[in-house]
Design a protein around this motif. Sequence first.
Motif, mmCIF file in Angstrom:
data_model
loop_
_atom_site.group_PDB
_atom_site.id
_atom_site.type_symbol
_atom_site.label_atom_id
_atom_site.label_comp_id
_atom_site.label_asym_id
_atom_site.label_seq_id
_atom_site.Cartn_x
_atom_site.Cartn_y
_atom_site.Cartn_z
ATOM 1 N N ALA A 118 0.933 -1.507 -0.316
ATOM 2 C CA ALA A 118 0.377 0.123 -0.375
ATOM 3 C C ALA A 118 0.446 0.963 0.318
ATOM 4 O O ALA A 118 1.341 1.547 1.126
ATOM 5 N N GLY A 119 0.654 2.204 -1.216
ATOM 6 C CA GLY A 119 1.871 3.396 -0.898
ATOM 7 C C GLY A 119 2.371 3.424 -2.269
ATOM 8 O O GLY A 119 3.205 4.522 -2.096
ATOM 9 N N LEU A 120 2.861 2.222 -2.424
ATOM 10 C CA LEU A 120 4.059 2.101 -3.989
ATOM 11 C C LEU A 120 2.944 2.767 -4.594
ATOM 12 O O LEU A 120 2.101 2.320 -4.999
ATOM 13 N N THR A 121 3.997 2.481 -5.458
ATOM 14 C CA THR A 121 3.780 3.075 -6.986
ATOM 15 C C THR A 121 4.873 1.198 -8.050
ATOM 16 O O THR A 121 4.891 0.511 -7.424
ATOM 17 N N ALA A 122 4.145 0.729 -9.047
ATOM 18 C CA ALA A 122 4.278 -0.023 -9.818
ATOM 19 C C ALA A 122 3.651 0.689 -11.096
ATOM 20 O O ALA A 122 2.896 0.521 -11.527
ATOM 21 N N ALA A 123 4.671 -0.287 -11.947
ATOM 22 C CA ALA A 123 4.410 -0.430 -13.460
ATOM 23 C C ALA A 123 4.948 -1.649 -14.193
ATOM 24 O O ALA A 123 5.074 -2.710 -13.820
ATOM 25 N N LEU A 124 3.669 -2.195 -14.916
ATOM 26 C CA LEU A 124 2.789 -2.580 -16.155
ATOM 27 C C LEU A 124 3.726 -2.631 -17.170
ATOM 28 O O LEU A 124 3.555 -2.006 -18.047
ATOM 29 N N PHE A 125 4.813 -4.160 -17.501
ATOM 30 C CA PHE A 125 4.865 -3.654 -18.856
ATOM 31 C C PHE A 125 4.933 -4.567 -19.508
ATOM 32 O O PHE A 125 4.281 -5.749 -19.306
ATOM 33 N N VAL A 126 3.921 -4.902 -20.506
ATOM 34 C CA VAL A 126 3.202 -6.283 -21.249
ATOM 35 C C VAL A 126 3.352 -5.990 -22.929
ATOM 36 O O VAL A 126 3.483 -5.562 -23.311
ATOM 37 N N GLY A 127 3.781 -7.383 -23.205
ATOM 38 C CA GLY A 127 4.161 -7.766 -24.350
ATOM 39 C C GLY A 127 3.005 -8.925 -25.162
ATOM 40 O O GLY A 127 2.306 -7.980 -25.406
ATOM 41 N N GLY A 128 3.433 -10.020 -25.306
ATOM 42 C CA GLY A 128 2.414 -10.614 -26.049
ATOM 43 C C GLY A 128 2.557 -11.772 -26.462
ATOM 44 O O GLY A 128 4.129 -12.559 -26.892
ATOM 45 N N PRO A 129 2.223 -12.695 -27.126
ATOM 46 C CA PRO A 129 2.890 -14.009 -28.180
ATOM 47 C C PRO A 129 3.601 -13.759 -28.984
ATOM 48 O O PRO A 129 3.930 -12.761 -29.587
#
Length: 379
Positions: free
Chosen positions: A204-215
């Motif tokens: 809680a209170g932290l930041t996150a980044a999601l890097f999405v690739g793919g097939p």
Amino acid sequence: MSDRNHPECGFPCRAAVQPQSGPGAGPRMHRRCCGRGGCAIAGAMTAKVLFLSDSRPGHYHQSEGAIRALKRLVPVTVERVQVKSPGWLRGHRQRQLVSLMSFSPALALRLAHGLDLAAIARPDIIVSAGAETMAANALLARHFAARNIFIGSLREMAEDRFSAVLAIYPSQAVRANHILTLKPPPFEPDDLPAPQRPKGTDLAGLTAALFVGGPSGSHSWGAADWERLETLVRETGRAGLSWTLTNSRRTPHAASDMLQRLAAEEPSVAGFVDIRAAGAGSAHRLFAADILAVTEDSATMLMEAVAARRPVVALVPERRTATRDDEAIDALEGARRLVRLPLAEADGARFGDAVLAGEPLAENPLDALAEKLRPVLGL
């Protein structure tokens, strides 16, 4: 004459040309520094870097990272040249071109790549990444007697065509002229703010980044995988984690639309950087997040995340097969630079456990790379 360091430029020089005298006098190029190239002297030494680029951001961003490492050793000027490689110039044909045309690199470069050497300033160091630039890199280095750096696997090309080959696979570290390193990141790690560290598994209170690739050839993404990814973002977000999302060129449009919808609907999602509109390189600012989650299908994005010196979680779809990149990713997992988390098992608690289990890098990887390049390049 035996090798010695020139007092002005610092390069080992065999035959330095003395400065001119009389009208127009000034410093001149020092020939055959280390027997491989020249160095321009203008008060302080400045190395001329020839940056060969193909059309793939994943490649030319690595070259940009390598040049950032070089700047730690010496001031540089950079000339960027776009290299177009014909479809027939693959595999053993690159080796044959370099071997058979070594007597006339200029002719080979004109025929194979359409390069006019008269339009290229004599470089001290050549840098490139990706198979399409490999033959041009070797030929230009021979023509100009320059040092050269190639980022990637040589396949059938001889090691002695390059001063340094930057490799990600531990098994290649024993090969001549190879340097084991992360892929050079497309950003300066020192420019990123220090991340907040999690207190236990409470994010809680932290930041996150999601890097999405793919097939990809090794990773298949089914509807269940995308649903689990969405559920993970929603669940952790409701527990207090703030997300920013981004996609890649390989992300299916339906999956990108899902990410866009998630950003619009979920209060915990601060934004979505859609490269379909924003373009390649637009998501580099996301590496400033406290936690980085990356789909395992992209070794490049994983290594960029590790270079950012934050906890890295590699999200694994249900169906995947062995790939050459496993050797590099396994080594990073063994050092706890990243933690793999199968999406089939991913929930808020396990994601928190994965974040806590990682041990981010302490040293800037570009600093480490610079020190490995220093003796190779004579800097």
